[in-house]
Design a protein around this motif. Structure first.
Motif, PDB file in Angstrom:
ATOM      1  N   PRO A  85       0.822  -1.210   0.000  1.00  0.00           N
ATOM      2  CA  PRO A  85       0.000   0.000   0.000  1.00  0.00           C
ATOM      3  C   PRO A  85       0.856   1.260   0.000  1.00  0.00           C
ATOM      4  O   PRO A  85       1.947   1.288   0.574  1.00  0.00           O
ATOM      5  CB  PRO A  85      -0.809  -0.129   1.297  1.00  0.00           C
ATOM      6  CG  PRO A  85      -0.891  -1.609   1.538  1.00  0.00           C
ATOM      7  CD  PRO A  85       0.431  -2.149   1.079  1.00  0.00           C
ATOM      8  N   ALA A  86       0.354   2.299  -0.648  1.00  0.00           N
ATOM      9  CA  ALA A  86       1.130   3.531  -0.778  1.00  0.00           C
ATOM     10  C   ALA A  86       1.354   4.215   0.559  1.00  0.00           C
ATOM     11  O   ALA A  86       2.413   4.792   0.804  1.00  0.00           O
ATOM     12  CB  ALA A  86       0.426   4.480  -1.746  1.00  0.00           C
ATOM     13  N   GLU A  87       0.369   4.158   1.434  1.00  0.00           N
ATOM     14  CA  GLU A  87       0.486   4.765   2.749  1.00  0.00           C
ATOM     15  C   GLU A  87       0.714   3.673   3.795  1.00  0.00           C
ATOM     16  O   GLU A  87       0.213   2.553   3.661  1.00  0.00           O
ATOM     17  CB  GLU A  87      -0.780   5.544   3.100  1.00  0.00           C
ATOM     18  CG  GLU A  87      -1.118   6.664   2.130  1.00  0.00           C
ATOM     19  CD  GLU A  87      -0.098   7.775   2.146  1.00  0.00           C
ATOM     20  OE1 GLU A  87       0.523   7.990   3.214  1.00  0.00           O
ATOM     21  OE2 GLU A  87       0.097   8.430   1.106  1.00  0.00           O
ATOM     22  N   SER A  88       1.455   4.005   4.834  1.00  0.00           N
ATOM     23  CA  SER A  88       1.742   2.999   5.863  1.00  0.00           C
ATOM     24  C   SER A  88       1.039   3.265   7.184  1.00  0.00           C
ATOM     25  O   SER A  88       0.903   2.356   8.005  1.00  0.00           O
ATOM     26  CB  SER A  88       3.252   2.898   6.099  1.00  0.00           C
ATOM     27  OG  SER A  88       3.789   4.150   6.463  1.00  0.00           O
ATOM     28  N   SER A  89       0.602   4.496   7.427  1.00  0.00           N
ATOM     29  CA  SER A  89      -0.058   4.837   8.692  1.00  0.00           C
ATOM     30  C   SER A  89      -1.420   5.434   8.404  1.00  0.00           C
ATOM     31  O   SER A  89      -1.591   6.179   7.428  1.00  0.00           O
ATOM     32  CB  SER A  89       0.799   5.823   9.499  1.00  0.00           C
ATOM     33  OG  SER A  89       2.029   5.225   9.860  1.00  0.00           O
ATOM     34  N   PHE A  90      -2.377   5.125   9.273  1.00  0.00           N
ATOM     35  CA  PHE A  90      -3.759   5.515   9.022  1.00  0.00           C
ATOM     36  C   PHE A  90      -4.457   5.930  10.306  1.00  0.00           C
ATOM     37  O   PHE A  90      -4.216   5.350  11.363  1.00  0.00           O
ATOM     38  CB  PHE A  90      -4.572   4.354   8.431  1.00  0.00           C
ATOM     39  CG  PHE A  90      -3.985   3.728   7.208  1.00  0.00           C
ATOM     40  CD1 PHE A  90      -4.297   4.202   5.946  1.00  0.00           C
ATOM     41  CD2 PHE A  90      -3.119   2.653   7.320  1.00  0.00           C
ATOM     42  CE1 PHE A  90      -3.762   3.617   4.815  1.00  0.00           C
ATOM     43  CE2 PHE A  90      -2.583   2.055   6.198  1.00  0.00           C
ATOM     44  CZ  PHE A  90      -2.891   2.541   4.939  1.00  0.00           C
ATOM     45  N   LEU A  91      -5.357   6.876  10.188  1.00  0.00           N
ATOM     46  CA  LEU A  91      -6.356   7.136  11.214  1.00  0.00           C
ATOM     47  C   LEU A  91      -7.690   6.675  10.659  1.00  0.00           C
ATOM     48  O   LEU A  91      -8.080   7.067   9.551  1.00  0.00           O
ATOM     49  CB  LEU A  91      -6.429   8.616  11.571  1.00  0.00           C
ATOM     50  CG  LEU A  91      -7.571   8.990  12.525  1.00  0.00           C
ATOM     51  CD1 LEU A  91      -7.347   8.373  13.897  1.00  0.00           C
ATOM     52  CD2 LEU A  91      -7.729  10.500  12.635  1.00  0.00           C
ATOM     53  N   LEU A  92      -8.393   5.836  11.404  1.00  0.00           N
ATOM     54  CA  LEU A  92      -9.722   5.380  11.035  1.00  0.00           C
ATOM     55  C   LEU A  92     -10.706   6.062  11.986  1.00  0.00           C
ATOM     56  O   LEU A  92     -10.999   5.541  13.065  1.00  0.00           O
ATOM     57  CB  LEU A  92      -9.804   3.852  11.145  1.00  0.00           C
ATOM     58  CG  LEU A  92      -8.710   3.094  10.370  1.00  0.00           C
ATOM     59  CD1 LEU A  92      -8.824   1.589  10.614  1.00  0.00           C
ATOM     60  CD2 LEU A  92      -8.787   3.401   8.888  1.00  0.00           C
ATOM     61  N   PRO A  93     -11.188   7.249  11.625  1.00  0.00           N
ATOM     62  CA  PRO A  93     -11.898   8.086  12.604  1.00  0.00           C
ATOM     63  C   PRO A  93     -13.226   7.524  13.078  1.00  0.00           C
ATOM     64  O   PRO A  93     -13.627   7.774  14.215  1.00  0.00           O
ATOM     65  CB  PRO A  93     -12.087   9.410  11.852  1.00  0.00           C
ATOM     66  CG  PRO A  93     -12.006   9.046  10.403  1.00  0.00           C
ATOM     67  CD  PRO A  93     -11.045   7.912  10.320  1.00  0.00           C
TER      68      PRO A  93
END
Length: 211
Positions: A85-93
């Motif tokens: 995946p292009a992004e490695s960190s996420f906020l799932l609000p």
């Protein structure tokens, strides 16, 4: 399993509403978002005990249902193919969860932070808890589930004592004993920063039911 309905529909040339396939695809996106470096789920709430399995089988199904997605193939092949995946960190609000990674390799540093609502079933008193991995090792884990019985061990597994949460003196969180329906009516208020240098999240625990 809703994915099997999609697979059966595809095999028989039956068109499903775009909203149905998009909803199923988003479930696989969530699985990737929260995956530990071992490609397994963090053991939140009544999930299976630590180290019980990986997402590879699920992602093989996902890659077959949604061909052309390199990120699904990456998980389906245990990193042998596809693209991370292009992004490695996420906020799932809406879930109130923050996922922080140094990358997608098996040795990555990883922290999963639980800052969301209690939920309506299979829930534990784990607000502000975390799961931590680094260099191929699980360093801080969640208790996961015990058994669906009325034993003291089951009560313990659901309590804050079994989770990596803050205790203040003799005070413990007890959201499971509060009345109300604990689902998010709006995105949870979690402060989130993600840069090339660091990831940061903060949430709070209050007195309102399910908060």
């Amino acid at each position: 399993h809703f994915a099997n309905i999609i697979r059966a529909a595809q095999a028989n040339g039956i068109a499903l509403p775009d909203s149905a396939t998009a909803a199923a695809e988003s479930l696989f996106d969530y699985a990737m978002d929260i995956a530990e470096p071992s490609l397994s789920f963090p053991d939140w709430n009544d999930s299976d005990p630590p180290g019980s399995g990986t997402l590879t089988g699920w992602m093989q199904l996902a890659a077959a249902l949604f061909p052309g997605r390199g990120d699904l193939e990456y998980f389906a092949t245990n990193r042998a193919g596809g693209t991370a995946p292009a992004e490695s960190s996420f906020l799932l609000p809406w879930a109130g969860q923050a996922l922080m990674r140094s990358g997608w390799d098996a040795q990555a540093r990883y922290l999963a932070f639980e800052g969301g609502p209690l939920g309506t079933s299979h829930h534990h008193d784990d607000k502000l808890g975390l799961v931590l991995n680094a260099f191929g090792e699980r360093l801080v884990i969640d208790s996961g589930r015990y058994a669906y019985d009325s034993s003291n061990f089951n009560a313990y597994s659901c309590s804050p004592n079994a989770h990596s949460v803050v205790h203040i003196g003799d005070y413990r969180q007890s959201r499971r004993l509060s009345a109300g329906v604990f689902r998010a009516e709006s995105p949870y208020d979690i402060e989130w920063r993600s840069t090339a240098a660091f990831d940061y999240a903060t949430a709070s625990f209050g007195e309102r039911s399910g908060e």
